[in-house]
Design a protein around this motif. Structure first.
Motif, PDB file in Angstrom:
ATOM      1  N   SER A  11       0.825  -1.216   0.000  1.00 29.60           N
ATOM      2  CA  SER A  11       0.000   0.000   0.000  1.00 29.60           C
ATOM      3  C   SER A  11       0.854   1.259   0.000  1.00 29.60           C
ATOM      4  N   GLY A  12       2.178   1.084  -0.073  1.00 29.56           N
ATOM      5  CA  GLY A  12       3.038   2.254  -0.226  1.00 29.56           C
ATOM      6  C   GLY A  12       3.335   3.005   1.064  1.00 29.56           C
ATOM      7  N   LEU A  13       3.206   2.327   2.217  1.00 30.55           N
ATOM      8  CA  LEU A  13       3.544   2.978   3.494  1.00 30.55           C
ATOM      9  C   LEU A  13       5.025   3.390   3.468  1.00 30.55           C
ATOM     10  N   SER A  14       5.329   4.562   4.013  1.00 35.97           N
ATOM     11  CA  SER A  14       6.700   5.087   3.948  1.00 35.97           C
ATOM     12  C   SER A  14       7.657   4.169   4.705  1.00 35.97           C
ATOM     13  N   PRO A  15       8.953   4.169   4.304  1.00 38.48           N
ATOM     14  CA  PRO A  15       9.934   3.328   5.006  1.00 38.48           C
ATOM     15  C   PRO A  15       9.977   3.652   6.506  1.00 38.48           C
ATOM     16  N   ALA A  16       9.831   4.934   6.881  1.00 37.54           N
ATOM     17  CA  ALA A  16       9.853   5.280   8.310  1.00 37.54           C
ATOM     18  C   ALA A  16       8.685   4.618   9.046  1.00 37.54           C
ATOM     19  N   MET A  17       7.502   4.630   8.412  1.00 37.80           N
ATOM     20  CA  MET A  17       6.335   4.012   9.034  1.00 37.80           C
ATOM     21  C   MET A  17       6.487   2.494   9.059  1.00 37.80           C
ATOM     22  N   GLN A  18       7.070   1.937   8.001  1.00 39.99           N
ATOM     23  CA  GLN A  18       7.314   0.487   7.998  1.00 39.99           C
ATOM     24  C   GLN A  18       8.215   0.105   9.174  1.00 39.99           C
ATOM     25  N   ASP A  19       9.219   0.961   9.424  1.00 44.43           N
ATOM     26  CA  ASP A  19      10.133   0.653  10.518  1.00 44.43           C
ATOM     27  C   ASP A  19       9.411   0.673  11.869  1.00 44.43           C
ATOM     28  N   ARG A  20       8.489   1.618  12.015  1.00 48.41           N
ATOM     29  CA  ARG A  20       7.741   1.683  13.271  1.00 48.41           C
ATOM     30  C   ARG A  20       6.816   0.484  13.451  1.00 48.41           C
ATOM     31  N   LEU A  21       6.386  -0.058  12.318  1.00 45.55           N
ATOM     32  CA  LEU A  21       5.461  -1.195  12.337  1.00 45.55           C
ATOM     33  C   LEU A  21       6.183  -2.520  12.615  1.00 45.55           C
ATOM     34  N   ARG A  22       7.469  -2.588  12.273  1.00 47.24           N
ATOM     35  CA  ARG A  22       8.198  -3.865  12.301  1.00 47.24           C
ATOM     36  C   ARG A  22       8.455  -4.376  13.721  1.00 47.24           C
ATOM     37  N   LEU A  23       8.143  -5.640  13.943  1.00 46.53           N
ATOM     38  CA  LEU A  23       8.543  -6.323  15.179  1.00 46.53           C
ATOM     39  C   LEU A  23       9.348  -7.561  14.809  1.00 46.53           C
ATOM     40  N   ASP A  24      10.557  -7.658  15.372  1.00 51.72           N
ATOM     41  CA  ASP A  24      11.337  -8.889  15.196  1.00 51.72           C
ATOM     42  C   ASP A  24      11.661  -9.431  16.586  1.00 51.72           C
ATOM     43  N   ALA A  25      12.369 -10.539  16.655  1.00 53.71           N
ATOM     44  CA  ALA A  25      12.611 -11.173  17.962  1.00 53.71           C
ATOM     45  C   ALA A  25      13.309 -10.229  18.948  1.00 53.71           C
ATOM     46  N   PRO A  26      14.363  -9.502  18.534  1.00 54.65           N
ATOM     47  CA  PRO A  26      15.000  -8.596  19.512  1.00 54.65           C
ATOM     48  C   PRO A  26      14.045  -7.497  19.992  1.00 54.65           C
TER      49      PRO A  26
END
Lengths: 419, 419
Positions: free
Chosen positions: B62-77
């Motif tokens: 949907s074209g979410l900005s890279p900054a917003m993608q980063d805020r959305l991302r959850l990984d194990a750490p």
């Protein structure tokens, strides 16, 4: 003191501007201002009584009830009492500048949380001109400007009161724009007041449940909800008859027209046969109409059959609802369902029941073995009362002058940056 | 932990009911619950990361900005860090039950004002799944149930987080209905949350100025406004260059995306020739675009001409506005006009100017000679931060756990009635 601003918004902006200076007045200057207001009200007695006479004539012609007419009436003794109340507010400690918290960061920045005025306090209320003076005095004592909107029936009286108060401020060298009314703009003025977020900092409605509901629903300005009281007394299984009777009668009869008077009595089934007949008789002897459920009706004479509406009623008069409940749990459930979260009291000799009641009832004031009439700023030792908050944000229960202040953090550094 | 309630209202009522029991949990039980939640989040890492991957795929599409993608991302750490943050909240002192005031009436009634949970805390926020866990942990630690509404882009992630947290509560014998989400009801669910007065006790929006404005405007539930920061640094005539440069650069650059970063620098005309060229250069060396008025443009190179919009801009990035002002009065007037009442700082060696700035600036935090980045619950020593309140009611500035509590008065009598 002529009012020249031509729109409600213009007046509110003048109040905001005046609040910058009023907020910086020291204790002595605020005391002088209030004493000057008290004197000015007494000096203006003739004008105020004349305007009030005109309001009263309109009220009589429009069929306002005798009780409402009485609330509207101002005569010389009532004006003198109002002036004395203003002097009493002047005598209260200044709530501004109190240090609420202090801490020092490891890097040396010193933090101080101090009480500051809100800025502009708005109030919407009914045709009780004493509220005009009361709210203005409390707002100014706490360093705030004030925007008033009273009931239309008191419009001429309020205009004279505001005129006298503004004149007193000007004579003291204080910006008279700190006291504003939007009465002459009617309902659109009230709506503008409710939507003046960013100009008006807090809105305190005073009056009927319906007025408060309207203000809460229509305002974007933060509201402190006050007043409505569907207040319960629960007579536990262990409640001694004499104590239960004294508390119920006092809570209902001592001043039935106010929010802290009791509206519903819940009786533990185990004690019902002893308590209900005696307490219903005592209430009836004081002229109280008792609306009871079937069990109450079976235990006492002349009980009106209660309907669902009675459990939610704020009678504010010589009527009361009474219900027999299975136990403490059932009492707590009834209170959760119908209480307006103002005040509830349990009469009991059972410490465990008392502590459960105190912990589990979600109201501004929860009592054991005391009349609900004690929920009052004066009784709590506050010296004056802004109202009784029934909401959970900012203030809960009787509000004194400190509840008309906000806070800010002062951070004193010497060049610190964050790493 | 399956959610069975089928409407947003039903879930909120379940939260209200659960709040009765959660509010009575003792300190140890709340600590255990939070530690169990932390463990459950770590155990569910696989499910959470998988759901987050699906959310991220949708976001990319949907074209979410890279900054917003980063805020959305959850990984194990990041999940481990979230779990540790929950354990840190468990370690904080219980804010419930604190005695806030005590007094005894002349008639012997003992009054105690104690801190109690609000009941149900609602939160509306954007696509940052860490807020889901953060707010739930803070609400539970302070004895509240919580109703969550996160950004649609994080819906699958949030569902897994809520599932893990509810499972942990159930395993601890605590009603899992204390944690609710209305994410799956979309905007109508958010609207129901904002209108749930009487069920939800307070609403804390977290996110953009626009989201907060919507919540404030549309809610009948009382709101605590947080966040938006058009933050000013005023460089007074006496501001030493080194200190001024260090504070301005730190306030803008150290973390430009957050609300306490500086957006506008005001420079006293007497110091402009010294300060402006050096500070503009220092900012530009850090990659900051400077929007300046004509005087700034005349004193420094590569300055973008500022428009009216720049004075009101919350850039949240490597941009800053800079204006030369006549004096302290002009600086105060500019701040009154454009500040969002979050944080302002003066750099000065003039004690009188410093004290005037502290007294007259109407913001949650007012600083002298310090970087605005210090407005932060962690820096203030609160251990955790609910948000930074920019309103004046209830809480102002960084909010810790105590700001998620209300109060009630307990009145213990022995049969007193009012005369």
């Amino acid at each position: 003191m002529t009012i020249t601003a031509t729109t409600a918004r213009e007046r509110m902006l003048l109040a905001k501007d005046a609040s910058l200076r009023v907020g910086l007045l020291d204790d002595a200057a605020k005391q002088r201002a209030l004493r000057a207001i008290a004197d000015a009200l007494e000096s203006a007695t003739g004008d105020i009584v004349a305007a009030n006479g005109d309001d009263l004539s309109r009220a009589v012609a429009s069929g306002l009830s005798p009780a409402m007419q009485d609330r509207l009436r101002l005569d010389a003794p009532r004006i003198a009492a109002l002036a004395d109340a203003v002097r009493a507010v002047a005598d209260l400690p200044d709530p501004v500048g109190r240090v609420l918290d202090e801490r020092t960061m490891a890097n040396g920045i010193r933090l101080t949380k101090v009480a500051v005025p809100f800025g502009v306090v708005g109030s919407i209320y009914e045709a009780r001109p004493n509220v005009t003076v009361d709210i203005a005095a409390l707002a100014l004592r706490s360093g705030n400007a004030v925007v008033l909107r009273g009931g239309t029936a008191a419009e001429l009286t309020n205009a004279q009161l505001v005129r006298a108060m503004r004149g007193a401020l000007r004579a003291q060298g204080i910006d008279p724009e700190a006291i504003q009314t939007v009465d002459d703009f009617g309902r659109p003025g009230a709506r503008e007041l409710m939507q003046a977020r960013g100009i008006v900092d807090v809105l305190v409605p005073r009056g009927s449940a319906q007025l408060i509901e309207t203000v809460v629903t229509e305002s974007s300005v933060p509201v402190i909800e006050t007043g409505a009281g569907v207040v319960h007394v629960f007579l536990d299984a262990s409640a001694p008859l004499e104590r239960a009777r004294a508390i119920v009668v006092n809570a209902k009869v001592q001043r039935p027209s106010v929010c802290n008077s009791a509206e519903t009595v819940l009786v533990h089934r185990e004690a019902a046969a002893t308590l209900v007949p005696a307490i219903v008789s005592a209430l009836q002897a004081e002229g109280v109409v008792v609306h009871g459920d079937d069990e109450v009706g079976a235990l006492a004479s002349d009980v009106v059959s209660a309907t669902e509406a009675d459990w939610a009623a704020e009678y504010l008069g010589l009527e009361i609802a009474m219900r027999v409940v299975d136990d403490l749990d059932a009492a707590l459930a009834h209170i959760r369902e119908y209480s307006t979260h103002h005040t509830e009291s349990i009469v009991t000799d059972d410490d465990a029941a008392a502590e459960r009641f105190l912990a589990e009832v979600d109201s501004a004031v929860v009592m054991t073995n005391a009349s609900t009439r004690f929920t009052d700023g004066g009784e709590f030792g506050f010296g004056a009362e802004v109202g009784i908050s029934t909401q959970k944000l900012h203030a809960r229960g009787p509000m004194g002058l400190p509840e008309l202040t906000s806070s800010k953090w002062l951070a004193r550094g010497s060049g610190q940056v964050r790493t």
